[in-house]
Scaffold this motif. Sequence first.
Motif, PDB file in Angstrom:
ATOM      1  N   VAL A 166       0.867  -1.180   0.000  1.00 28.52           N
ATOM      2  CA  VAL A 166       0.000   0.000   0.000  1.00 28.52           C
ATOM      3  C   VAL A 166       0.903   1.229   0.000  1.00 28.52           C
ATOM      4  O   VAL A 166       1.924   1.252   0.700  1.00 28.52           O
ATOM      5  N   PHE A 167       0.535   2.230  -0.771  1.00 33.71           N
ATOM      6  CA  PHE A 167       1.330   3.451  -0.858  1.00 33.71           C
ATOM      7  C   PHE A 167       0.630   4.580  -0.114  1.00 33.71           C
ATOM      8  O   PHE A 167      -0.556   4.850  -0.346  1.00 33.71           O
TER       9      PHE A 167
ATOM     10  N   VAL B  42       4.539   2.074   1.970  1.00 24.70           N
ATOM     11  CA  VAL B  42       5.612   2.987   1.567  1.00 24.70           C
ATOM     12  C   VAL B  42       5.029   4.383   1.450  1.00 24.70           C
ATOM     13  O   VAL B  42       3.960   4.566   0.855  1.00 24.70           O
ATOM     14  N   TRP B  43       5.730   5.358   2.049  1.00 26.68           N
ATOM     15  CA  TRP B  43       5.270   6.739   1.911  1.00 26.68           C
ATOM     16  C   TRP B  43       6.442   7.698   1.804  1.00 26.68           C
ATOM     17  O   TRP B  43       7.573   7.378   2.180  1.00 26.68           O
TER      18      TRP B  43
ATOM     19  N   ALA C  49       7.678   0.550   5.598  1.00 25.76           N
ATOM     20  CA  ALA C  49       7.245  -0.064   6.860  1.00 25.76           C
ATOM     21  C   ALA C  49       6.573  -1.394   6.573  1.00 25.76           C
ATOM     22  O   ALA C  49       5.916  -1.579   5.538  1.00 25.76           O
ATOM     23  N   LEU C  50       6.733  -2.344   7.497  1.00 31.41           N
ATOM     24  CA  LEU C  50       6.090  -3.648   7.391  1.00 31.41           C
ATOM     25  C   LEU C  50       5.033  -3.768   8.481  1.00 31.41           C
ATOM     26  O   LEU C  50       5.311  -3.534   9.673  1.00 31.41           O
TER      27      LEU C  50
ATOM     28  N   SER D 146       1.080   8.648  -5.720  1.00 30.63           N
ATOM     29  CA  SER D 146       2.096   9.022  -6.708  1.00 30.63           C
ATOM     30  C   SER D 146       3.425   8.328  -6.458  1.00 30.63           C
ATOM     31  O   SER D 146       4.248   8.202  -7.374  1.00 30.63           O
ATOM     32  N   VAL D 147       3.668   7.854  -5.217  1.00 33.11           N
ATOM     33  CA  VAL D 147       4.911   7.144  -4.906  1.00 33.11           C
ATOM     34  C   VAL D 147       4.998   5.855  -5.725  1.00 33.11           C
ATOM     35  O   VAL D 147       6.095   5.354  -6.018  1.00 33.11           O
ATOM     36  N   ARG D 148       3.859   5.348  -6.124  1.00 37.07           N
ATOM     37  CA  ARG D 148       3.808   4.121  -6.915  1.00 37.07           C
ATOM     38  C   ARG D 148       4.622   4.250  -8.207  1.00 37.07           C
ATOM     39  O   ARG D 148       5.196   3.266  -8.700  1.00 37.07           O
TER      40      ARG D 148
END
Length: 488
Positions: free
Chosen positions: A389-390, A444-445, A483-484, A394-396
């Motif tokens: 998950v982002f 992820v961010w 992060a996990l 836009s990080v994708r």
Amino acid sequence: MTTASTLAPPARPVVRSRRSSPWWVAGIGGVVAFSGSGSASLNGDELATISAASRSLPGLWELARHIDGHFLPYYLFMQLWAKAGTAELWLRLPSALAIGVAVWFLVDLGRRLHGTWAGVTAGLLFAALPSVSYYGAFARSYAPAAAAVVFSFWALHRAMRAQQQATQAEQQAERAPWVVYASAVALVCCTHLFAVLVLPAQLVAAVALLPRRTVLLRWAPAVAVGCLPALVLGLVGYGERHAISWIPQRGPEVLLKFPKMAAGSTEVGVVLFVVALAGVVLLRNRAWAGTLLGWLVLPPVLLLAVSHLVTPVYVDRYLFVAAPALALLAGIAVASLSRGGVVACCGLVVVAVAVGVPQQVEVREANGRFEDFPWAVRKVEARPGDAIVFGQSSVRAGFDYYRDGSMPDDVLRLGAAPEAEGFGFPERDDVAAALADRERVWVVWRGVKSAGQKLPRVKAVREAGYEQTGSWHSAETPGLTVALFARK
């Protein structure tokens, strides 16, 4: 009455050098800029360039109607350029070439205003700035904007010299230099909207050195025609103020950081700024001394004024167009020394290079653009059944560009194409349902670890019954956080 001697360069300084072509200096500038193109990861802004350049013309127009409309000319150029590929080196090459062009015109402008040593020193100082290594290897329009600005000052000086040296009959027919100048102004307006903040400085030279008739019939029309793109892009940008709502309001204290911004290094910036102020005093052509000073200091002052009068827009990178003036004035200062001028010129270049080494190394590191996507991709050690998950959709784009193997399932994604009105991607909103039967989720961010607490997507993952078991940050601000999360 203004005469040809008014615009003539001052008496030759004691330090003399034969007139030489600035091509070799321009080559150095372009090579230095391009040397960092393949090491630092593309960041979000550069990925936005790829996104815009990959769209059809109607798609690009639709994007410009909602966001980044003032970048439309640059995006149109990059749309053609990207047809040959979207590799890092290729995408950043136009910026490196622009730095080489900027150095060429800067060297020749310095020669025209003071002498060869002043021009060569200015070109080498500009090439030595860490900020040049940053923006010269950056797939955005900041380096082209700086080149267009230097070109406009060069074209203005050339047009004014031609006007003053022509006879009265020739003056009536001599329009070509002013057409070139108008074209240069238009290029400034097309490369970056806020590059126009250097143009008021050119009024100083025009009013002081040209007859009133020439100002009204030559200079003013050239500027008016050249600024038409700025008028259009400015109106478009004003209607897209929501797109820059992330910019905070700045106070006057931000001006103290301007030397660091222009040079890319506090130490280099302060040294050159002090020397540049001496160059203002030492340049015998007082009108052009005031013009170059305006080129250096007006952009940050005017940008801050716009921030308070219209909407917050003060961002450091918008002011890179003032960096050539810093180098030019510093070059004029050391070339003006009556004794040891050559040694002083060489010495200042050596000092600028030596002091800026740490920053030169930083901009060439993998995280040199503060968003190390390859690192983030490697940090995601996916197992079968993992989801990703982002925090910002836009990080994708960074993961799409750098992924080189299997990745967790992108459970929220609805399509391959980005949104028509921006750089994010269409996503489903039912996060809990999308994560059903998933034991682990990678999130992820963009930003530091603590920034995730404010992001709706991260909150939704927590509310879906997951807790964070580990997190990693790419060490620079804003950087990327991986992060996990595991099901409770």
